[in-house]
Scaffold this motif. Structure first.
Motif, PDB file in Angstrom:
ATOM      1  N   ASP A 183       0.851  -1.292   0.071  1.00  0.00           N
ATOM      2  CA  ASP A 183       0.020  -0.020   0.070  1.00  0.00           C
ATOM      3  C   ASP A 183       0.689   1.290  -0.144  1.00  0.00           C
ATOM      4  OD1 ASP A 183      -2.477  -1.274  -0.006  1.00  0.00           O
ATOM      5  OD2 ASP A 183      -2.304  -1.555   2.035  1.00  0.00           O
ATOM      6  N   PHE A 184       0.561   2.198  -0.700  1.00  0.00           N
ATOM      7  CA  PHE A 184       1.151   3.517  -0.962  1.00  0.00           C
ATOM      8  C   PHE A 184       0.070   4.548  -0.131  1.00  0.00           C
ATOM      9  CE2 PHE A 184       2.811   1.081  -4.300  1.00  0.00           C
ATOM     10  CZ  PHE A 184       4.380   1.408  -4.362  1.00  0.00           C
ATOM     11  N   TYR A 185       0.681   5.430   0.563  1.00  0.00           N
ATOM     12  CA  TYR A 185      -0.131   6.303   1.255  1.00  0.00           C
ATOM     13  C   TYR A 185       0.450   7.577   1.033  1.00  0.00           C
ATOM     14  CZ  TYR A 185      -2.303   2.792   4.114  1.00  0.00           C
ATOM     15  OH  TYR A 185      -3.284   1.567   4.559  1.00  0.00           O
ATOM     16  N   ILE A 186       0.038   8.614   0.816  1.00  0.00           N
ATOM     17  CA  ILE A 186       0.222  10.117   0.920  1.00  0.00           C
ATOM     18  C   ILE A 186      -0.682  10.827   2.066  1.00  0.00           C
ATOM     19  CG2 ILE A 186       0.312  12.208  -0.354  1.00  0.00           C
ATOM     20  CD1 ILE A 186       0.768  10.742  -2.882  1.00  0.00           C
ATOM     21  N   ASP A 187       0.095  11.416   3.216  1.00  0.00           N
ATOM     22  CA  ASP A 187      -0.500  12.024   3.981  1.00  0.00           C
ATOM     23  C   ASP A 187      -1.662  11.099   4.813  1.00  0.00           C
ATOM     24  OD1 ASP A 187       1.177  14.158   3.904  1.00  0.00           O
ATOM     25  OD2 ASP A 187      -0.195  15.222   2.508  1.00  0.00           O
ATOM     26  N   SER A 188      -1.345   9.888   5.117  1.00  0.00           N
ATOM     27  CA  SER A 188      -2.142   9.035   5.402  1.00  0.00           C
ATOM     28  C   SER A 188      -3.284   8.549   4.742  1.00  0.00           C
ATOM     29  CB  SER A 188      -2.760   9.363   7.095  1.00  0.00           C
ATOM     30  OG  SER A 188      -1.706   9.815   8.018  1.00  0.00           O
ATOM     31  N   GLN A 189      -3.523   9.082   3.591  1.00  0.00           N
ATOM     32  CA  GLN A 189      -4.581   8.887   2.666  1.00  0.00           C
ATOM     33  C   GLN A 189      -3.952   7.591   1.706  1.00  0.00           C
ATOM     34  OE1 GLN A 189      -7.697   9.469   3.036  1.00  0.00           O
ATOM     35  NE2 GLN A 189      -7.019  10.461   5.055  1.00  0.00           N
ATOM     36  N   ILE A 190      -4.585   6.390   1.704  1.00  0.00           N
ATOM     37  CA  ILE A 190      -4.225   5.397   0.707  1.00  0.00           C
ATOM     38  C   ILE A 190      -4.401   5.756  -0.911  1.00  0.00           C
ATOM     39  CG2 ILE A 190      -6.304   3.985   0.637  1.00  0.00           C
ATOM     40  CD1 ILE A 190      -4.218   1.383   0.575  1.00  0.00           C
ATOM     41  N   VAL A 191      -3.572   5.721  -1.606  1.00  0.00           N
ATOM     42  CA  VAL A 191      -3.439   6.321  -3.031  1.00  0.00           C
ATOM     43  C   VAL A 191      -3.143   5.041  -4.028  1.00  0.00           C
ATOM     44  CG1 VAL A 191      -2.797   8.663  -2.761  1.00  0.00           C
ATOM     45  CG2 VAL A 191      -1.053   6.893  -3.089  1.00  0.00           C
TER      46      VAL A 191
END
Length: 395
Positions: A175-183
């Motif tokens: 899983d890739f996250y940006i600012d705790s949001q999964i993208v």
């Protein structure tokens, strides 16, 4: 990182330096290699705004960083600058969390790379000429037969604001996250049936380089967003903090065969071979609240602040409601107590009045009785012995 430079021989100095970021000193699929040093604990973290990298934990393969309140600055000042650092320890699945601000500048590439000796690879790549998107990518066993694995994700001002870039890597998915949001989520079976899925012990690398250097091939320059104009430098990538979690917590990882599969990895937990972490640079705690807060984007901070204020407002309303309710309950209880007191007071006054009445009646009866009549019903003379003897008086 796997770039289009892999399509041509790395004969130019700049290309060689860039490719050094994804090189392997010994590939266990081709030779017998020494065991990989494991982290040996659950978490390692460092705040670059307070501490510098230690040679016990980090290995600078090219250049150096400078440090200030912004964190560790990876700088391209001139042609050939490619400051790159990697951990001396490996993780076998886990999490990698980096709070950073990408470098601006056409053709400048800021990167976070998780790489194994078998060239399993996971990438974050931020292009200096693109301030609206960030790229994620992966490779398995150095397989560069296709370049269709990259995905671009929208992001707000990565060159002007710190963002949290996190990888959550397990045997089943990535899983890739940006600012705790999964993208993005990559499942094991979706990576060429698992053959291209990153699955072997890996180190963590941070670096910056000029993909747009005029001596690079046209494909690399095009991917990097155009040629780099060094006169507009310096170009700075800032890494504020980093946290790495090792799911296996091993002290050493050894390849049992040359298959390059996760099942071939032998995990040792020999504390005598544990990595010696610096007290100032590494600790076993998760990222601090301050680090997390500083790493959030302005929008995320506003959102959190609004949420906190909302919760505080709700709490205040609940508190006021409870106070009003309690006050009403108190008034009701007071009315009940007052009524009870008044009833008791009325009953007491009635009792006292009755006692007074009965006393008055007794007094009246006594006053109506004949004078001189005693308890036995006969007259009592006032004196006896009137002829000279001592008189006796009877009451």
């Amino acid at each position: 990182m796997k770039l289009f430079t892999r399509l041509v021989p790395a004969v130019l100095a700049l290309c060689t330096t860039a490719l050094a970021q994804i090189s392997s000193d010994c590939n266990p699929m081709n030779a017998t290699c020494s065991p990989n040093q494991g982290l040996g604990i659950s978490n390692y973290s460092i705040n670059f705004a307070e501490y510098e990298t230690s040679s016990r934990v980090w290995n600078w393969t090219a250049g150096k960083a400078t440090y200030d309140g912004n964190g560790a600055a990876f700088t391209v000042n001139k042609r050939g600058d490619t400051p790159t650092v990697k951990t001396r320890f490996y993780i076998f699945f886990g999490q990698v969390e980096v709070i950073m601000k990408a470098a601006p500048g056409q053709g400048i590439v800021s990167s976070i790379v998780v790489l194994s000796d078998t060239l399993d690879e996971i990438d974050w790549e931020l292009i200096g000429g693109n301030n609206t998107h960030v790229q994620t990518n992966y490779f398995g066993k150095g397989n560069t037969t296709s370049y269709d694995r990259a995905v671009w994700h929208p992001i707000s001002n990565p060159q002007e604001e710190y963002h949290n870039y996190t990888l959550d890597w397990s045997k089943e998915k990535l899983d890739f996250y940006i600012d705790s949001q999964i993208v993005r989520t990559l499942k094991y079976e979706d990576a060429n049936g698992g053959l291209n899925y990153p699955q072997t012990p890996s180190d963590v690398r941070l670096g910056i380089w000029a993909g747009g250097d005029s001596k690079n091939d046209k494909y690399t320059i095009e991917w990097a967003g155009g040629e780099t104009d060094y006169s507009k430098g310096p170009f700075n990538m800032y890494v504020q903090s980093l946290r790495i979690s090792d799911a296996s917590t091993g002290t050493q990882y050894t390849y049992g065969d040359r298959s390059g599969s996760m099942g071939s990895i032998q995990v040792a937990n020999d504390t005598s071979k544990a990595l010696s972490l610096d007290a100032g640079n590494g600790d076993t705690a998760a990222q601090s609240i301050k680090q997390k807060w500083n790493g959030l984007s302005t929008g995320a901070k506003i959102g959190i602040a609004a949420s906190v204020l909302g919760v505080a407002a709700i709490g205040l309303i609940v508190f006021i409601f409870c106070c009003i309710k309690q006050r009403r309950a108190g008034k009701h209880e007071k009315l009940l107590e007052d009524a009870k007191f008044e009833k008791d007071r009325t009953e007491l006054l009635a009792f006292r009045a009755e006692m007074g009445r009965q006393r008055s009646e007794k007094i009246a009866l006594m006053q109506q009785a004949p004078i001189g009549v005693g308890n036995h019903g006969y007259h009592v003379p006032s004196s006896i012995g009137s002829h000279g003897g001592r008189g006796y008086q009877r009451y």
